[in-house]
Design a protein around this motif. Sequence first.
Motif, PDB file in Angstrom:
ATOM      1  N   UNK A 190       0.840  -1.204   0.000  1.00 30.44           N
ATOM      2  CA  UNK A 190       0.000   0.000   0.000  1.00 30.44           C
ATOM      3  C   UNK A 190       0.873   1.251   0.000  1.00 30.44           C
ATOM      4  N   UNK A 191       1.997   1.190   0.675  1.00 28.58           N
ATOM      5  CA  UNK A 191       2.903   2.334   0.782  1.00 28.58           C
ATOM      6  C   UNK A 191       4.089   2.216  -0.169  1.00 28.58           C
ATOM      7  N   UNK A 192       4.457   0.985  -0.485  1.00 31.09           N
ATOM      8  CA  UNK A 192       5.631   0.725  -1.330  1.00 31.09           C
ATOM      9  C   UNK A 192       5.197  -0.197  -2.472  1.00 31.09           C
ATOM     10  N   UNK A 193       4.770   0.370  -3.584  1.00 33.08           N
ATOM     11  CA  UNK A 193       4.212  -0.442  -4.685  1.00 33.08           C
ATOM     12  C   UNK A 193       5.183  -1.466  -5.253  1.00 33.08           C
ATOM     13  N   UNK A 194       6.479  -1.285  -5.013  1.00 36.90           N
ATOM     14  CA  UNK A 194       7.453  -2.241  -5.541  1.00 36.90           C
ATOM     15  C   UNK A 194       7.282  -3.639  -4.937  1.00 36.90           C
ATOM     16  N   UNK A 195       6.519  -3.754  -3.861  1.00 37.80           N
ATOM     17  CA  UNK A 195       6.294  -5.058  -3.245  1.00 37.80           C
ATOM     18  C   UNK A 195       5.105  -5.807  -3.859  1.00 37.80           C
ATOM     19  N   UNK A 196       4.385  -5.178  -4.770  1.00 38.60           N
ATOM     20  CA  UNK A 196       3.259  -5.866  -5.409  1.00 38.60           C
ATOM     21  C   UNK A 196       3.753  -7.037  -6.258  1.00 38.60           C
ATOM     22  N   UNK A 197       3.059  -8.158  -6.161  1.00 40.78           N
ATOM     23  CA  UNK A 197       3.402  -9.312  -6.962  1.00 40.78           C
ATOM     24  C   UNK A 197       4.559 -10.129  -6.436  1.00 40.78           C
ATOM     25  N   UNK A 198       5.004  -9.856  -5.203  1.00 40.38           N
ATOM     26  CA  UNK A 198       6.110 -10.617  -4.628  1.00 40.38           C
ATOM     27  C   UNK A 198       5.698 -12.080  -4.450  1.00 40.38           C
ATOM     28  N   UNK A 199       6.629 -12.979  -4.725  1.00 44.00           N
ATOM     29  CA  UNK A 199       6.347 -14.413  -4.675  1.00 44.00           C
ATOM     30  C   UNK A 199       7.102 -15.072  -3.526  1.00 44.00           C
ATOM     31  N   UNK A 200       6.711 -16.309  -3.211  1.00 40.63           N
ATOM     32  CA  UNK A 200       7.390 -17.133  -2.213  1.00 40.63           C
ATOM     33  C   UNK A 200       8.154 -18.232  -2.952  1.00 40.63           C
ATOM     34  N   UNK A 201       9.424 -18.424  -2.601  1.00 45.98           N
ATOM     35  CA  UNK A 201      10.176 -19.516  -3.231  1.00 45.98           C
ATOM     36  C   UNK A 201      10.971 -20.340  -2.230  1.00 45.98           C
ATOM     37  N   UNK A 202      10.741 -20.121  -0.925  1.00 41.05           N
ATOM     38  CA  UNK A 202      11.408 -20.925   0.086  1.00 41.05           C
ATOM     39  C   UNK A 202      12.766 -20.381   0.470  1.00 41.05           C
ATOM     40  N   UNK A 203      13.319 -20.837   1.609  1.00 37.54           N
ATOM     41  CA  UNK A 203      14.581 -20.300   2.125  1.00 37.54           C
ATOM     42  C   UNK A 203      15.783 -20.551   1.230  1.00 37.54           C
ATOM     43  N   UNK A 204      15.738 -21.604   0.425  1.00 35.27           N
ATOM     44  CA  UNK A 204      16.872 -21.887  -0.462  1.00 35.27           C
ATOM     45  C   UNK A 204      16.592 -21.471  -1.899  1.00 35.27           C
ATOM     46  N   UNK A 205      15.426 -20.914  -2.148  1.00 39.09           N
ATOM     47  CA  UNK A 205      15.076 -20.432  -3.483  1.00 39.09           C
ATOM     48  C   UNK A 205      14.797 -21.530  -4.494  1.00 39.09           C
ATOM     49  N   UNK A 206      14.684 -22.781  -4.039  1.00 41.46           N
ATOM     50  CA  UNK A 206      14.516 -23.906  -4.962  1.00 41.46           C
ATOM     51  C   UNK A 206      13.060 -24.315  -5.150  1.00 41.46           C
ATOM     52  N   UNK A 207      12.176 -23.843  -4.270  1.00 42.98           N
ATOM     53  CA  UNK A 207      10.765 -24.186  -4.419  1.00 42.98           C
ATOM     54  C   UNK A 207      10.185 -23.460  -5.630  1.00 42.98           C
ATOM     55  N   UNK A 208       9.165 -24.018  -6.201  1.00 44.84           N
ATOM     56  CA  UNK A 208       8.487 -23.354  -7.311  1.00 44.84           C
ATOM     57  C   UNK A 208       7.860 -22.064  -6.809  1.00 44.84           C
ATOM     58  N   UNK A 209       8.194 -20.928  -7.397  1.00 49.06           N
ATOM     59  CA  UNK A 209       7.625 -19.654  -6.921  1.00 49.06           C
ATOM     60  C   UNK A 209       6.104 -19.680  -6.982  1.00 49.06           C
ATOM     61  N   UNK A 210       5.482 -19.159  -5.938  1.00 46.56           N
ATOM     62  CA  UNK A 210       4.030 -19.103  -5.892  1.00 46.56           C
ATOM     63  C   UNK A 210       3.602 -17.879  -5.090  1.00 46.56           C
ATOM     64  N   UNK A 211       2.402 -17.384  -5.342  1.00 49.20           N
ATOM     65  CA  UNK A 211       1.943 -16.216  -4.598  1.00 49.20           C
ATOM     66  C   UNK A 211       1.792 -16.537  -3.112  1.00 49.20           C
ATOM     67  N   UNK A 212       2.094 -15.590  -2.235  1.00 53.01           N
ATOM     68  CA  UNK A 212       1.903 -15.820  -0.800  1.00 53.01           C
ATOM     69  C   UNK A 212       0.427 -15.878  -0.451  1.00 53.01           C
ATOM     70  N   UNK A 213       0.130 -16.433   0.712  1.00 53.62           N
ATOM     71  CA  UNK A 213      -1.264 -16.499   1.157  1.00 53.62           C
ATOM     72  C   UNK A 213      -1.851 -15.107   1.341  1.00 53.62           C
ATOM     73  N   UNK A 214      -0.995 -14.149   1.651  1.00 52.89           N
ATOM     74  CA  UNK A 214      -1.397 -12.742   1.715  1.00 52.89           C
ATOM     75  C   UNK A 214      -0.146 -11.882   1.552  1.00 52.89           C
TER      76      UNK A 214
END
Length: 409
Positions: free
Chosen positions: A107-131
């Motif tokens: 809401x304050x920093x638009x650059x965070x829109x569309x951020x994905x989750x890929x796990x701590x090692x970055x090897x998981x398939x990227x997916x949208x966060x639950x929120x």
Amino acid sequence: MKIRPLLLPVLIGLALFARGADSADPIAPALQSFVDKHIAAGVVALVENRDGVLALEKAGYASLADKTPIRDDALFWIASMSKSLTGAGLMILVDEGKVSLDDPVEKYLPEFKGQMVSGPDGKDAPHPPSHPITVREIMDHTSGLVLASEKNLKRTQVLKDDVAEYAAHPLRQEPGTKYEYNNCGINTGGRIIEVVSGMPYGDFMQQRLFDPLGMKDTTCWPTEEQAARLAHSARFTEDKTGLVEVKLDANVPARAIEKLSEGAHVPAAIIGDMGFGIAGDYGKHYAMPAGGYFSTAHDLGQFCRMLLRGGELDGKRYLSEKAVRTMSANQTGDVKVSSQEAYGVGVSVKLTGEEGPAPGSFGHRGARRTAMWIDPKNELAMIILVERFDMPGAQQKVMYGDFMTAAVE
């Protein structure tokens, strides 16, 4: 002999004074023991209640190399204690209705829109966060943001650009599911302060907190005069039987420092204690929300007493009582931090009575073992300032525990 009524208060006062003079002050010998046991080269401690300072004690040296005695107004790098200052700054904007802790950061920093989750090692398939990550989650270390230790993270010493870099990295886990101590989250909170207030983060903190509280020595860029009062850091000798002063980057050419600082003057004492990389902070006038501040016992005492009094000091209100309660409450909920502590908004919250402060006390430690705690149960604020690189857990337990117990006593 019959005592006249008018003399009775005087005699009672004299008796109390005499009893106080005979009572041993537990704080001063505790501090001296830390020096004698090679826990700290020098230490300054302050204890206060709602009305003012109860004790200000010191022991040891500001500089082991020069055998310079430490002063009451010695300057310390407070490192992550800066997070509590940033938390208070953000809560000012919450009080004003300009920020909500439940708002998404985007809401304050638009650059965070569309951020994905890929796990701590970055090897998981990227997916949208639950929120989308929230303001609360960046301030209580449960956002899942990239860690400052990430090797691929670019560091610009410009808050806007640094935070944009955080947003470009995927989340390490689902927001709100795991506590992971994270400078990047608190720095993002500082960037929100900039965007919402329309002021550089450092200017906002100076104008809204430090100047009105009389925190004249709280800065990310100590002057030559302040550097002359610096408490120099110490570490174990090789055989671990004593302490030796830390001197970093002693052989870096002056021209290299001048180039990095863009011509700004950086005191040699600051370079020696922090490394020449801090010259970039001077050059770009960068204030790091998660760990950039230097301060003194007096200044931190002003800040802590304001919080102890529910957000007010000397007739001026900085935070509402509700804001202080929120800041100092367990914000991590069922997400475990440790068996002893939870986390609020930029502050640790004590769950147990270990180390002296009662459960419900809140505050923060710094990387070189500085610490402050506000203890509402005993109506005390307690600050201990040291500069120690490699203090093992056993020594930390002795220092924090003995000082906090003496303070409450």
